[in-house]
Design an enzyme around this catalytic site. Structure first.
Site, short mmCIF file in Angstrom:
data_model
loop_
_atom_site.label_atom_id
_atom_site.label_comp_id
_atom_site.label_asym_id
_atom_site.label_seq_id
_atom_site.Cartn_x
_atom_site.Cartn_y
_atom_site.Cartn_z
N PHE A 375 -80.26 64.79 35.71
CA PHE A 375 -81.32 64.93 36.72
C PHE A 375 -81.13 66.11 37.65
O PHE A 375 -81.49 66.05 38.83
CB PHE A 375 -81.46 63.64 37.54
CG PHE A 375 -81.38 62.39 36.71
CD1 PHE A 375 -82.17 62.22 35.58
CD2 PHE A 375 -80.48 61.37 37.02
CE1 PHE A 375 -82.09 61.08 34.81
CE2 PHE A 375 -80.40 60.22 36.25
CZ PHE A 375 -81.20 60.08 35.13
N CYS A 376 -80.59 67.21 37.15
CA CYS A 376 -80.34 68.40 37.99
C CYS A 376 -79.56 68.04 39.25
O CYS A 376 -79.78 68.61 40.32
CB CYS A 376 -81.64 69.10 38.33
SG CYS A 376 -82.44 69.88 36.93
#
Length: 458
Positions: A375-376
């Site tokens: 998720f970055c």
């Protein structure tokens, strides 16, 4: 908590109409089903109100700040009134500027380019990469993941007090985690920063779509957010807050719109006088449709009654958490504990399952769109999974074999446009997949996990 939470007695409302409600997607098991978009944290579906407003304006589209013609003047007025709408939506102070950008990432990179000399930046390792990485040209102190809101405040206080030299400093913090959805103690962190002579920027990418954001009330110096998470398409964002650092910095982009006057010198060079307003960092033809879509979304959320939207979403959060708690194989990820307030963003792992395969099965067999990976926010997810936040690996890398430690997670996210049926279908799908297993085998193809149509059904 320091972030507004709707009162318990607020009457619930229906989900807001969004585009894509009638989209049918094929199932690997045969037939079609209405798509359940449960990946709002990545990009929320556009509100129908926003789409209708943009469609009504589109025939009148013209250059902004560039012409005397009617459409140019109309577009300029629309652009600047959108700026005023966003300022009101964020509770900006009279002296604040609203600068339009491409995204939260762009906004924070703009602020990073405007830092004064010798500025020191403090950022928790729990941040999204958009707020973790832009500070490459500054002296950065990365703070370890706190396990309580109080620990977050204490960690920041100690770090700021110990900085050398005691010069300009900036704190960057999220309002709501894009991994766990947990709310951070923004007002308390702002007070801690200001007590030590530092400034603070709030990454509101995940907060603004779910809760009212009040710059003056939270006492933050800047707020950054993205339109595509606020039900507004077309790739636009906002950086709003104090004007002085932005006014004193070189323009983020050099070009038309940022310059007030340009003149040739006798030595052959040019002299430039730059704007001191928000235009200083808005060079080039602006994304007027994207800006207008943000303003339309701000109005739609406000007019729908943000308090009621928050109350309804909190009901969905409770339903999802209760449903996942009823599946022993599911572990919900949390930094501050199971009882911590959060928005409609929930990440989890499933014992014995490859997270990429689980997400692919939700899509292929149930028509449900969620996210899997890191998720970055790689350091945070690795910390939550019990790993080393500094270990290498790709966001979508295949997970470990059953029985080994998970390398990534699954994220379900929802908001003002989510119907109850989508949440019900998601929870039913989780229960069925865990109890019965996937009905198809899955494999990795071009970095994506897809049904293996050449394999026998499981």
């Amino acid at each position: 908590m320091s972030v507004f939470t709707a009162a318990a007695d607020q009457s619930l409302c229906a989900p807001l109409p969004v585009l894509g409600e009638d989209v049918l997607v094929p199932l690997v098991t045969g037939g079609e089903v209405g798509y359940a978009a449960l990946d709002y944290a990545a990009s929320a579906p556009a509100l129908k109100r926003v789409w209708d407003d943009v469609a009504a304006y589109a025939p009148y589209y013209g250059s902004v700040h560039r012409g005397a013609g009617y459409l140019s003047q109309l577009s300029t007025d629309l652009f600047e009134s959108s700026r005023a709408t966003v300022a009101e939506f964020l509770g900006c102070r009279p002296e604040d500027q609203v600068v339009f950008t491409r995204s939260t990432t762009d906004s924070l990179n703009l602020l990073a380019a405007a830092l004064p000399a010798d500025c020191q930046v403090f950022v928790f390792e729990t941040e999204h990469h958009a707020s973790l990485l832009p500070w490459r040209d500054a002296r950065v102190t990365y703070l370890n993941a706190p396990r309580t809101p109080a620990q977050a405040v204490a960690t920041l206080e100690h770090a700021l007090a110990d900085r050398e030299p005691h010069g300009p400093a900036l704190v960057c913090v999220t309002g709501a985690s894009n991994v766990t959805g947990e709310l951070w103690p923004v007002r308390e962190l702002a007070a801690a920063a200001h007590a030590q002579g530092a400034r603070i920027v709030l990454d509101a990418a995940q907060l603004a779509p779910h809760h009212p954001v009040d710059i003056a009330g939270l006492d933050v110096d800047w707020v950054a957010f993205s339109g595509h998470k606020l039900y507004a398409p077309f790739g636009s964002g906002v950086l709003a807050g104090r004007a002085d650092w932005l006014r004193e910095a070189e323009p983020y982009l050099a070009g038309g719109g940022a310059s007030r006057t340009v003149a040739r010198r006798v030595d052959g060079g040019v002299d430039v006088e730059w704007h001191t307003t928000a235009a200083r960092h808005e060079a080039g033809s602006p994304n007027v449709i994207g800006v207008y879509s943000i303003a339309s979304a701000c109005k739609a959320l406000t007019e729908a009654g943000f308090d009621r939207l928050v109350a309804r979403e909190q009901g969905l959060v409770g339903e999802v958490l209760a449903g996942l708690a009823g599946v022993p194989e599911v572990k919900v990820l949390s930094l501050f504990g199971d009882e911590a307030p959060r928005v409609g963003v929930i990440s989890f792992v499933v014992e014995g399952w490859n997270s990429s395969h689980f997400a692919a099965a939700l899509s292929a067999e149930y028509g449900i769109g969620v996210r899997d990976g890191l998720f970055c926010a790689h350091p945070l997810v690795r910390t939550l999974l019990g790993g080393d936040p500094g270990e290498a690996g790709e966001c979508g890398a295949p997970e470990a074999e059953p029985g080994e430690r998970s390398l990534n997670a699954i994220r379900v996210s929802f908001g003002a446009g989510t119907p109850d049926e989508h949440v019900d279908r998601f929870l039913r799908a989780v229960r069925e997949l865990v109890s019965d297993g996937a009905r198809w085998k899955y494999r990795t193809e071009d970095g994506r996990c897809v049904p293996d149509r050449g394999a026998a059904q499981v």
